[in-house]
Design an enzyme around this catalytic site. Structure first.
Site, mmCIF file in Angstrom:
data_model
loop_
_atom_site.group_PDB
_atom_site.id
_atom_site.type_symbol
_atom_site.label_atom_id
_atom_site.label_comp_id
_atom_site.label_asym_id
_atom_site.label_seq_id
_atom_site.Cartn_x
_atom_site.Cartn_y
_atom_site.Cartn_z
ATOM 1 N N THR A 56 27.252 -22.893 13.128
ATOM 2 C CA THR A 56 27.186 -23.873 12.044
ATOM 3 C C THR A 56 25.800 -23.931 11.417
ATOM 4 O O THR A 56 25.641 -23.826 10.201
ATOM 5 C CB THR A 56 27.576 -25.276 12.549
ATOM 6 O OG1 THR A 56 28.917 -25.241 13.032
ATOM 7 C CG2 THR A 56 27.460 -26.311 11.434
ATOM 8 N N LYS B 94 9.903 -21.028 20.289
ATOM 9 C CA LYS B 94 8.718 -21.771 20.732
ATOM 10 C C LYS B 94 7.690 -21.974 19.610
ATOM 11 O O LYS B 94 7.908 -22.780 18.719
ATOM 12 C CB LYS B 94 8.113 -21.095 21.962
ATOM 13 C CG LYS B 94 9.011 -21.228 23.198
ATOM 14 C CD LYS B 94 8.325 -20.782 24.454
ATOM 15 C CE LYS B 94 9.233 -20.889 25.656
ATOM 16 N NZ LYS B 94 9.430 -22.261 26.130
#
Length: 545
Positions: free
Chosen positions: A376, A352
């Protein structure tokens, strides 16, 4: 319907309750050029938002969409929608906008050619990080790391941060059982591939009722805030303890709340021992410093201190989920810093306001082999660019102090409103500007949130009856007064509608007085009503609100 018209007010109290005076409009904003006040042009959602919603609904599920924003016009603490409505945003994208909208320092950070290339050339950070990656992490995330936490794993979001942090706790627990080694047997290697022990051991994470740790498959077994998140999804057989449910006001219920702490802590130990006997030992405990989605449920520093000791006693990891509380909204960079813990938590997750997901952890919780916690992207360098600008502004403008000052105003103002409308709202609680108050029931909560929106305040709910505030760190005292003024007006209208005025054509009965919730309403005729409350006199006129 009725609207308020200011008729008479003592000069000493006018500035306290209204920010619309020339002097108050001159208050300096921490975001240059910010709007001076909300402005509502249409209903919300307006016609343009409704049209866009119809278009989006042909492509994806969009039942949660409230409005469509114009992010080119939104600025500072104000969200602007596509219909031109300007709203004071005390919800800020579910607590994820530390500097509000279009802060100049954040925009400037993206003007640099080097940072533009970070956007274009997104690396697989676990394999091909850029040469500047270690320095960027030291200057940003590690510069605000909780005390005693010397390692870091970057991720994409809050859910995947918790999901992978659970893996760290499981791996640490099993490594300890092997005597500190990761020399796996052939049986472990083979059995894990078909989801069977010993390679896939029976282990559990203890969580709390009312908790929210994400919606991905693993963490969903530790999320217990709303059934809509969990229905139809398989879950692990993991223990769920009671989280303290306090009586308010806190200073009047000290003994009861201390006893509540002890009951909950005793249950935690009982569950750990029970799951050990079931052959599904607890490898970690996950807890929010404030249960946010579940209703902004608080627990005392003593509760968290004793919970940490229980985790150590049973060799369970102690994970504090700061996804929503981290980044400064409680007046400290990390909410658990309020708790004076004996040592740092084992793991602290974030997202956040920190722009990127991830978690801090003690070095002993790091895997001792590569690719065991991996994906990834492993984060996003462009979010670190933005975080760098954010942290510099927090330090330069001393924003944690701003949070404390604005929070004090909100807390005192909301408690005044509690006293004025005790049958409508209660249980104001919070740290910094991370504040919630409860409505008497769910229907009233929704009514308050909707009525605030008609006055240009974007807020949100939590739990069943909570109305939560999640403003940006640049939310200043004059914004707090503005919010309280609009909330007070809405509360008076709700209180007024709860009265049976019994309008009549009989002239002898047109002037009468009604008292409700600390306010006195004088009915003059069908078009004008006077309200006297706290030495203020207001006139309600029969127009649309």
């Amino acid at each position: 319907m009725y609207r308020f018209q200011d008729v008479a007010r003592p000069a000493a109290t006018a500035a306290k309750h209204f920010v619309g005076t020339p002097a108050m409009r001159m208050v300096s904003s921490l975001c240059p050029g910010e709007y001076s006040a909300p402005s509502i042009e249409t209903s919300i959602p307006g016609p343009k938002s409704k049209k866009l919603l119809a278009e989006l609904s042909q492509i994806q599920l969009s039942g949660s969409v409230q409005l469509f924003a114009d992010y080119n016009k939104s600025l500072g603490n104000y969200l602007v929608d596509v219909d031109g409505n300007v709203m004071l945003d005390v919800y800020t994208q579910i607590s994820s906008m530390p500097l509000g909208y279009n802060h100049p320092d954040m925009l400037k950070a993206l003007e640099c050619d080097e940072n533009k290339k970070a956007v274009v050339n997104r690396p697989a950070l676990g394999v091909f990080p850029g040469a500047d990656w270690p320095e960027k992490l030291r200057n940003t995330l590690m510069s605000v790391a909780p005390k005693g936490m010397d390692s870091l794993t970057t991720m994409m979001c809050g859910s995947c941060s918790n999901e992978n942090a659970y893996k760290n706790m499981f791996m640490k627990y099993q490594r300890d059982k092997r005597g500190g080694t990761s020399d796996f047997t052939d049986l472990e290697k083979e059995s894990c591939m078909i989801n069977m022990p010993p390679g896939a051991p029976k282990l559990s994470i203890l969580s709390f009722k009312g908790a929210f740790h994400g919606r991905t498959l693993g963490v969903l077994s530790t999320t217990h805030s709303k059934y809509v998140h969990k229905l139809d999804v398989p879950a692990f057989d993991w223990p769920i303890a009671r989280f303290p449910v306090y009586k308010y006001p806190l200073h009047e219920n000290l003994r009861e709340n201390e006893q509540e702490d002890e009951r909950c802590l005793a249950e935690v130990e009982e569950l750990i021992e029970k799951w050990e006997k079931k052959g599904n030992p607890v490898a970690g405990i996950v807890v929010e410093p404030i249960q946010s989605e579940g209703g902004d449920n608080h627990a005392s520093p003593c509760f968290f201190q004793k919970l940490q000791k229980i985790a150590k006693k049973y060799n369970a990891g102690y994970l504090i989920d700061e996804v929503q509380t981290g980044g400064g909204p409680t007046g400290k960079m990390w909410c658990h810093e309020h708790f004076d813990l004996e040592t740092s938590p084992d793991i602290v997750t974030f997202s956040k306001k920190m722009q990127t997901g991830g978690y801090y952890l003690k070095s002993e919780f790091l895997p001792d082999m590569p690719y065991r916690v991996f994906n990834t992207w492993m984060g996003d360098p462009t979010k670190i660019v933005l975080l760098d600008a954010i942290l510099k502004v927090i330090k330069r403008e001393n924003l944690l102090s701003v949070v404390e000052k604005s929070g004090d105003i909100l807390m005192s103002g909301l408690r005044e409103l509690e006293a004025e409308f005790p049958a409508l709202i209660n249980s104001t609680r919070g740290r910094g500007t991370f504040i919630t108050f409860d409505a008497a029931d769910n229907k009233l909560r929704e009514d308050i949130v909707n009525r605030l929106l008609t006055k240009g305040v974007q807020s949100g709910g939590c739990g069943v009856v909570g109305i939560r505030m999640r403003p940006a760190l640049i939310f200043q005292p004059h914004h707090a007064h503005m919010f309280l003024d609009r909330l007070r007006q809405r509360m008076h209208i709700i209180a007024f509608h709860s009265c049976d005025f019994g309008f009549t054509k009989n002239p002898k009965r047109r002037r009468s007085a009604y008292s409700t919730m600390g306010s006195i309403y004088y009915v003059i005729n069908r078009r004008s009503i006077f309200l006297q409350s706290e030495n203020r006199l207001l006139r309600l006129q029969r127009y649309a609100i």
